[in-house]
Design a protein around this motif. Structure first.
Motif, PDB file in Angstrom:
ATOM      1  N   MET A 288       0.835  -1.177   0.000  1.00 42.45           N
ATOM      2  CA  MET A 288       0.000   0.000   0.000  1.00 42.45           C
ATOM      3  C   MET A 288       0.889   1.253   0.000  1.00 42.45           C
ATOM      4  O   MET A 288       1.897   1.287   0.676  1.00 42.45           O
ATOM      5  CB  MET A 288      -0.887   0.047   1.245  1.00 42.45           C
ATOM      6  CG  MET A 288      -1.788  -1.111   1.416  1.00 42.45           C
ATOM      7  SD  MET A 288      -3.263  -0.815   0.469  1.00 42.45           S
ATOM      8  CE  MET A 288      -4.195  -2.219   0.949  1.00 42.45           C
ATOM      9  N   ILE A 289       0.485   2.238  -0.760  1.00 39.27           N
ATOM     10  CA  ILE A 289       1.195   3.512  -0.768  1.00 39.27           C
ATOM     11  C   ILE A 289       0.198   4.637  -0.496  1.00 39.27           C
ATOM     12  O   ILE A 289      -0.984   4.518  -0.807  1.00 39.27           O
ATOM     13  CB  ILE A 289       1.915   3.771  -2.101  1.00 39.27           C
ATOM     14  CG1 ILE A 289       0.931   3.774  -3.272  1.00 39.27           C
ATOM     15  CG2 ILE A 289       3.022   2.776  -2.337  1.00 39.27           C
ATOM     16  CD1 ILE A 289       1.517   4.213  -4.578  1.00 39.27           C
ATOM     17  N   LYS A 290       0.700   5.694   0.097  1.00 37.60           N
ATOM     18  CA  LYS A 290      -0.122   6.882   0.333  1.00 37.60           C
ATOM     19  C   LYS A 290       0.210   7.906  -0.728  1.00 37.60           C
ATOM     20  O   LYS A 290       1.369   8.135  -1.027  1.00 37.60           O
ATOM     21  CB  LYS A 290       0.183   7.494   1.701  1.00 37.60           C
ATOM     22  CG  LYS A 290      -0.434   6.792   2.850  1.00 37.60           C
ATOM     23  CD  LYS A 290      -0.192   7.592   4.106  1.00 37.60           C
ATOM     24  CE  LYS A 290      -0.793   6.917   5.296  1.00 37.60           C
ATOM     25  NZ  LYS A 290      -0.576   7.688   6.512  1.00 37.60           N
ATOM     26  N   LYS A 291      -0.807   8.523  -1.278  1.00 36.02           N
ATOM     27  CA  LYS A 291      -0.598   9.609  -2.237  1.00 36.02           C
ATOM     28  C   LYS A 291      -0.713  10.916  -1.468  1.00 36.02           C
ATOM     29  O   LYS A 291      -1.721  11.179  -0.836  1.00 36.02           O
ATOM     30  CB  LYS A 291      -1.630   9.538  -3.345  1.00 36.02           C
ATOM     31  CG  LYS A 291      -1.433  10.598  -4.401  1.00 36.02           C
ATOM     32  CD  LYS A 291      -2.055  10.185  -5.690  1.00 36.02           C
ATOM     33  CE  LYS A 291      -2.049  11.299  -6.685  1.00 36.02           C
ATOM     34  NZ  LYS A 291      -0.802  11.571  -7.297  1.00 36.02           N
ATOM     35  N   MET A 292       0.335  11.715  -1.521  1.00 35.80           N
ATOM     36  CA  MET A 292       0.385  12.954  -0.764  1.00 35.80           C
ATOM     37  C   MET A 292       0.121  14.149  -1.670  1.00 35.80           C
ATOM     38  O   MET A 292       0.352  14.112  -2.859  1.00 35.80           O
ATOM     39  CB  MET A 292       1.757  13.109  -0.098  1.00 35.80           C
ATOM     40  CG  MET A 292       2.129  11.958   0.827  1.00 35.80           C
ATOM     41  SD  MET A 292       0.941  11.642   2.125  1.00 35.80           S
ATOM     42  CE  MET A 292       1.095  13.124   3.081  1.00 35.80           C
ATOM     43  N   GLY A 293      -0.361  15.209  -1.067  1.00 36.72           N
ATOM     44  CA  GLY A 293      -0.598  16.460  -1.766  1.00 36.72           C
ATOM     45  C   GLY A 293      -0.323  17.606  -0.808  1.00 36.72           C
ATOM     46  O   GLY A 293       0.195  17.402   0.289  1.00 36.72           O
ATOM     47  N   TYR A 294      -0.670  18.800  -1.225  1.00 36.18           N
ATOM     48  CA  TYR A 294      -0.469  19.955  -0.348  1.00 36.18           C
ATOM     49  C   TYR A 294      -1.463  21.047  -0.694  1.00 36.18           C
ATOM     50  O   TYR A 294      -2.032  21.071  -1.779  1.00 36.18           O
ATOM     51  CB  TYR A 294       0.962  20.492  -0.436  1.00 36.18           C
ATOM     52  CG  TYR A 294       1.337  21.037  -1.799  1.00 36.18           C
ATOM     53  CD1 TYR A 294       1.235  22.394  -2.067  1.00 36.18           C
ATOM     54  CD2 TYR A 294       1.779  20.207  -2.814  1.00 36.18           C
ATOM     55  CE1 TYR A 294       1.561  22.907  -3.305  1.00 36.18           C
ATOM     56  CE2 TYR A 294       2.110  20.699  -4.056  1.00 36.18           C
ATOM     57  CZ  TYR A 294       2.007  22.044  -4.305  1.00 36.18           C
ATOM     58  OH  TYR A 294       2.321  22.545  -5.536  1.00 36.18           O
ATOM     59  N   ARG A 295      -1.674  21.911   0.268  1.00 37.96           N
ATOM     60  CA  ARG A 295      -2.510  23.098   0.062  1.00 37.96           C
ATOM     61  C   ARG A 295      -1.609  24.318   0.187  1.00 37.96           C
ATOM     62  O   ARG A 295      -0.775  24.401   1.089  1.00 37.96           O
ATOM     63  CB  ARG A 295      -3.629  23.152   1.101  1.00 37.96           C
ATOM     64  CG  ARG A 295      -4.642  22.060   0.899  1.00 37.96           C
ATOM     65  CD  ARG A 295      -5.875  22.266   1.764  1.00 37.96           C
ATOM     66  NE  ARG A 295      -6.762  21.128   1.596  1.00 37.96           N
ATOM     67  CZ  ARG A 295      -7.025  20.249   2.539  1.00 37.96           C
ATOM     68  NH1 ARG A 295      -6.502  20.377   3.748  1.00 37.96           N
ATOM     69  NH2 ARG A 295      -7.826  19.244   2.311  1.00 37.96           N
ATOM     70  N   TRP A 296      -1.799  25.261  -0.691  1.00 34.73           N
ATOM     71  CA  TRP A 296      -0.969  26.467  -0.783  1.00 34.73           C
ATOM     72  C   TRP A 296      -1.764  27.621  -0.200  1.00 34.73           C
ATOM     73  O   TRP A 296      -2.820  27.981  -0.706  1.00 34.73           O
ATOM     74  CB  TRP A 296      -0.632  26.686  -2.251  1.00 34.73           C
ATOM     75  CG  TRP A 296       0.255  27.824  -2.583  1.00 34.73           C
ATOM     76  CD1 TRP A 296      -0.051  28.852  -3.426  1.00 34.73           C
ATOM     77  CD2 TRP A 296       1.594  28.045  -2.165  1.00 34.73           C
ATOM     78  NE1 TRP A 296       1.014  29.702  -3.539  1.00 34.73           N
ATOM     79  CE2 TRP A 296       2.055  29.232  -2.770  1.00 34.73           C
ATOM     80  CE3 TRP A 296       2.462  27.366  -1.309  1.00 34.73           C
ATOM     81  CZ2 TRP A 296       3.317  29.744  -2.559  1.00 34.73           C
ATOM     82  CZ3 TRP A 296       3.736  27.876  -1.105  1.00 34.73           C
ATOM     83  CH2 TRP A 296       4.145  29.052  -1.725  1.00 34.73           C
ATOM     84  N   HIS A 297      -1.283  28.234   0.875  1.00 35.56           N
ATOM     85  CA  HIS A 297      -2.025  29.265   1.592  1.00 35.56           C
ATOM     86  C   HIS A 297      -1.466  30.683   1.401  1.00 35.56           C
ATOM     87  O   HIS A 297      -1.717  31.549   2.241  1.00 35.56           O
ATOM     88  CB  HIS A 297      -2.050  28.937   3.088  1.00 35.56           C
ATOM     89  CG  HIS A 297      -2.744  27.652   3.402  1.00 35.56           C
ATOM     90  ND1 HIS A 297      -4.095  27.465   3.209  1.00 35.56           N
ATOM     91  CD2 HIS A 297      -2.274  26.475   3.893  1.00 35.56           C
ATOM     92  CE1 HIS A 297      -4.430  26.242   3.571  1.00 35.56           C
ATOM     93  NE2 HIS A 297      -3.346  25.612   3.989  1.00 35.56           N
ATOM     94  N   LEU A 298      -0.758  30.934   0.324  1.00 34.93           N
ATOM     95  CA  LEU A 298      -0.146  32.250   0.123  1.00 34.93           C
ATOM     96  C   LEU A 298      -1.200  33.356   0.057  1.00 34.93           C
ATOM     97  O   LEU A 298      -1.075  34.383   0.710  1.00 34.93           O
ATOM     98  CB  LEU A 298       0.723  32.264  -1.134  1.00 34.93           C
ATOM     99  CG  LEU A 298       1.400  33.587  -1.471  1.00 34.93           C
ATOM    100  CD1 LEU A 298       2.267  34.079  -0.313  1.00 34.93           C
ATOM    101  CD2 LEU A 298       2.229  33.447  -2.736  1.00 34.93           C
ATOM    102  N   ARG A 299      -2.255  33.142  -0.712  1.00 35.34           N
ATOM    103  CA  ARG A 299      -3.274  34.189  -0.865  1.00 35.34           C
ATOM    104  C   ARG A 299      -3.918  34.522   0.483  1.00 35.34           C
ATOM    105  O   ARG A 299      -4.104  35.696   0.817  1.00 35.34           O
ATOM    106  CB  ARG A 299      -4.349  33.743  -1.860  1.00 35.34           C
ATOM    107  CG  ARG A 299      -5.391  34.826  -2.119  1.00 35.34           C
ATOM    108  CD  ARG A 299      -6.440  34.386  -3.107  1.00 35.34           C
ATOM    109  NE  ARG A 299      -5.971  34.311  -4.464  1.00 35.34           N
ATOM    110  CZ  ARG A 299      -5.949  35.329  -5.324  1.00 35.34           C
ATOM    111  NH1 ARG A 299      -6.352  36.513  -4.942  1.00 35.34           N
ATOM    112  NH2 ARG A 299      -5.512  35.168  -6.546  1.00 35.34           N
ATOM    113  N   GLN A 300      -4.239  33.520   1.298  1.00 28.81           N
ATOM    114  CA  GLN A 300      -4.860  33.766   2.599  1.00 28.81           C
ATOM    115  C   GLN A 300      -3.907  34.501   3.531  1.00 28.81           C
ATOM    116  O   GLN A 300      -4.321  35.414   4.256  1.00 28.81           O
ATOM    117  CB  GLN A 300      -5.289  32.438   3.251  1.00 28.81           C
ATOM    118  CG  GLN A 300      -6.391  31.721   2.516  1.00 28.81           C
ATOM    119  CD  GLN A 300      -5.862  30.750   1.461  1.00 28.81           C
ATOM    120  OE1 GLN A 300      -4.792  30.933   0.892  1.00 28.81           O
ATOM    121  NE2 GLN A 300      -6.641  29.723   1.180  1.00 28.81           N
TER     122      GLN A 300
END
Length: 109
Positions: free
Chosen positions: A1-13
């Motif tokens: 099993m593998i986990k797929k990672m991502g991210y959220r970009w909060h520059l505008r906030q």
């Protein structure tokens, strides 16, 4: 099993919390820190999550906004667990049904 990672970009906030509502507000602040980006590059940096960024740019943004990297970039799990299969990730789909067919020549009934 593998986990797929991502991210959220909060520059505008983070910019909004500092009273910066236009992407051009960042251009001179970045230049003061030795980061020379065009207005278009800064616009893309603010409006879209970047795929690549120099560490110097990241450090300058954190300095400008008075925040840490963890406030600017939130790492998230995009998909809980992805099962590795030899079928290109289609393990949950049913196999196609087999149908018998007969091929006839047009000249033979």
């Amino acid at each position: 099993m593998i986990k797929k990672m991502g991210y959220r970009w909060h520059l505008r906030q983070l910019m909004a919390s500092q009273g910066m509502f236009q992407t051009t507000d960042l251009v001179p602040l970045l230049a003061e820190r030795g980061i020379h980006l065009s207005r278009e590059q800064v616009f893309r940096l603010v409006t879209q999550p970047p795929q690549r960024m120099s560490m110097d740019t990241l450090a300058a943004l954190c300095d400008i906004l008075g925040c840490g990297v963890e406030q600017l970039i939130e790492v998230v799990v995009a998909e809980e667990e992805v099962r590795k299969t030899g079928t290109g990730g289609q393990a949950t789909r049913d196999a196609p049904r087999v149908r018998r067919t007969t091929i006839r020549r047009p000249d033979m009934p």
